[in-house]
Design an enzyme around this catalytic site. Structure first.
Site, mmCIF file in Angstrom:
data_model
loop_
_atom_site.group_PDB
_atom_site.id
_atom_site.type_symbol
_atom_site.label_atom_id
_atom_site.label_comp_id
_atom_site.label_asym_id
_atom_site.label_seq_id
_atom_site.Cartn_x
_atom_site.Cartn_y
_atom_site.Cartn_z
ATOM 1 N N LYS A 55 0.835 -1.203 0.000
ATOM 2 C CA LYS A 55 0.000 0.000 0.000
ATOM 3 C C LYS A 55 0.871 1.255 0.000
ATOM 4 C CE LYS A 55 -3.747 -2.505 2.121
ATOM 5 N NZ LYS A 55 -4.392 -3.036 3.322
ATOM 6 N N GLN A 99 -4.623 -1.187 9.442
ATOM 7 C CA GLN A 99 -4.500 -2.554 8.930
ATOM 8 C C GLN A 99 -5.090 -3.549 9.935
ATOM 9 O OE1 GLN A 99 -3.222 -3.381 5.810
ATOM 10 N NE2 GLN A 99 -3.937 -5.436 6.296
ATOM 11 N N ASP A 122 -10.900 2.772 3.870
ATOM 12 C CA ASP A 122 -11.231 1.349 3.822
ATOM 13 C C ASP A 122 -12.746 1.158 3.877
ATOM 14 O OD1 ASP A 122 -9.701 -0.854 3.430
ATOM 15 O OD2 ASP A 122 -9.200 -1.196 5.551
#
Ligand code: NAP
Length: 301
Positions: A55, A99, A122
């Site tokens: 990422k 994450q 996200d």
């Protein structure tokens, strides 16, 4: 037997990354704005480390400002929330990704509840899930967004299609279903308590499998000519016993690929289908978040 078209997620993801990079360059030149992504990793889970590195690299390659916060495995809930709140206030950061999974002593739901929904690239905050399900502009979870992009490209207008989503997780199944509904599909969500899954699946013009069960969807579950999106990523032992004995593994999806490719009209392979779209959609979401925060109209708004 139908001619099955394999959907090339790798190529589509590369094209999306290129488009995002071009828009980022234009945004910098015309508005002096550089989208910024912060990725937060707690602990040293090896798979998470690989995802986070990718990422960071891909956001830099797209011309974004990119910061990775690597925190120790024993980071406290209070320290993690303090970082999230700092990032909420940081004008150089437009997207924040925490994450998952977090180490077991941390409460992911509470951490996410402290994240500014406008920076939630996200799409996992309750606010963004609510917006998505209310038909309001939302930041959408990346893998579901990737599924939708692949389907639109394969099929064009999805309106009126009968769609079946296997799996109802917050991360994949539910948002995929919400996106398909927003595109005017007739949507069924099936799960571990559903009765007669093969029969439900055979109704589908569009079948999205997100169950995490290796090759569960068999060829005879699929309506001839259907579009099949395989979200599953499962590691299984090699077929060859000698290789398996050495602990060698291979990746398979939730769909029995060979059987499905004899029936489906379109099919995503694993690997190389949905997987590569996830990070490309994260970049897209970061760009969208930056445009919305700066109140600049984007092509998608
Ligand atoms: P998850 O949270 O474990 O959810 C799985 C869903 O499948 C649940 O709703 C569960 O039903 C349902 N299910 C499980 N076994 C079933 C069965 N035998 N019959 C019918 N339904 C069943 O998993 P997830 O996070 O959604 O991920 C699904 C898969 O996608 C995994 O393989 C994961 O690795 C993969 N994935 C890939 C990407 C990517 O980038 N390509 C991203 C995320 C996830 P219940 O709700 O009834 O328990």
């Amino acid at each position: 037997m139908t001619d099955c078209i394999l959907i090339d997620g790798k190529a589509r993801a590369e094209a999306l990354r290129t488009t995002v990079a071009e828009r980022v360059a234009r945004l910098k030149a015309e508005h002096g704005l550089q989208p910024g992504l912060a990725v937060v990793l707690v602990g040293d889970d090896p798979a998470s480390q690989v995802y986070v590195r990718s990422k960071g690299e891909q956001s830099l390659a797209a011309g974004m400002h990119s910061v990775t916060h690597r925190l120790a495995a024993d980071t406290t809930q209070a320290a993690l929330i303090a970082l999230v709140e700092r990032l909420n206030q940081d004008p150089a950061i437009h997207g924040v990704l925490i994450q998952l999974p977090l180490p077991p002593h941390l409460d992911a739901a509470e951490v996410l509840s402290r994240l500014d929904p406008d920076k939630d690239v996200d799409g996992l905050t309750v606010a963004n899930a609510g917006r998505l399900n209310s038909g309001l502009p939302a930041l959408t979870p990346c893998t579901p967004l990737g599924c939708l992009i692949l389907l639109r490209e394969a099929l064009g207008d999805l309106a009126g299609a009968t769609a079946v989503v296997l799996g109802r997780s917050v991360l994949v199944g539910r948002p995929v279903a919400a996106l398909l509904l927003a595109d005017h599909c007739t949507v069924t969500i099936a799960h571990s308590r559903s009765r007669d899954l093969p029969e439900i699946c055979r109704r589908a013009d569009i079948l999205v499998a997100a169950v995490g069960r290796p090759e569960m969807v068999r060829g005879d579950w699929i309506r001839p000519g259907a579009a099949v999106i395989d979200v599953g990523i499962n590691r299984v032992p090699f077929r060859d016993p000698a290789q398996a004995a050495l602990g060698r593994t291979r990746l398979v999806g939730d769909v029995a690929f060979r059987e499905a490719s004899a029936v489906a009209g379109w099919l995503t392979p694993v690997p190389g289908g949905v997987g590569p779209m996830t990070v490309a959609c994260l970049l897209q979401n970061t760009l969208t978040a930056a445009l919305r925060q700066a109140r600049i109209a984007g092509e998608d708004d």
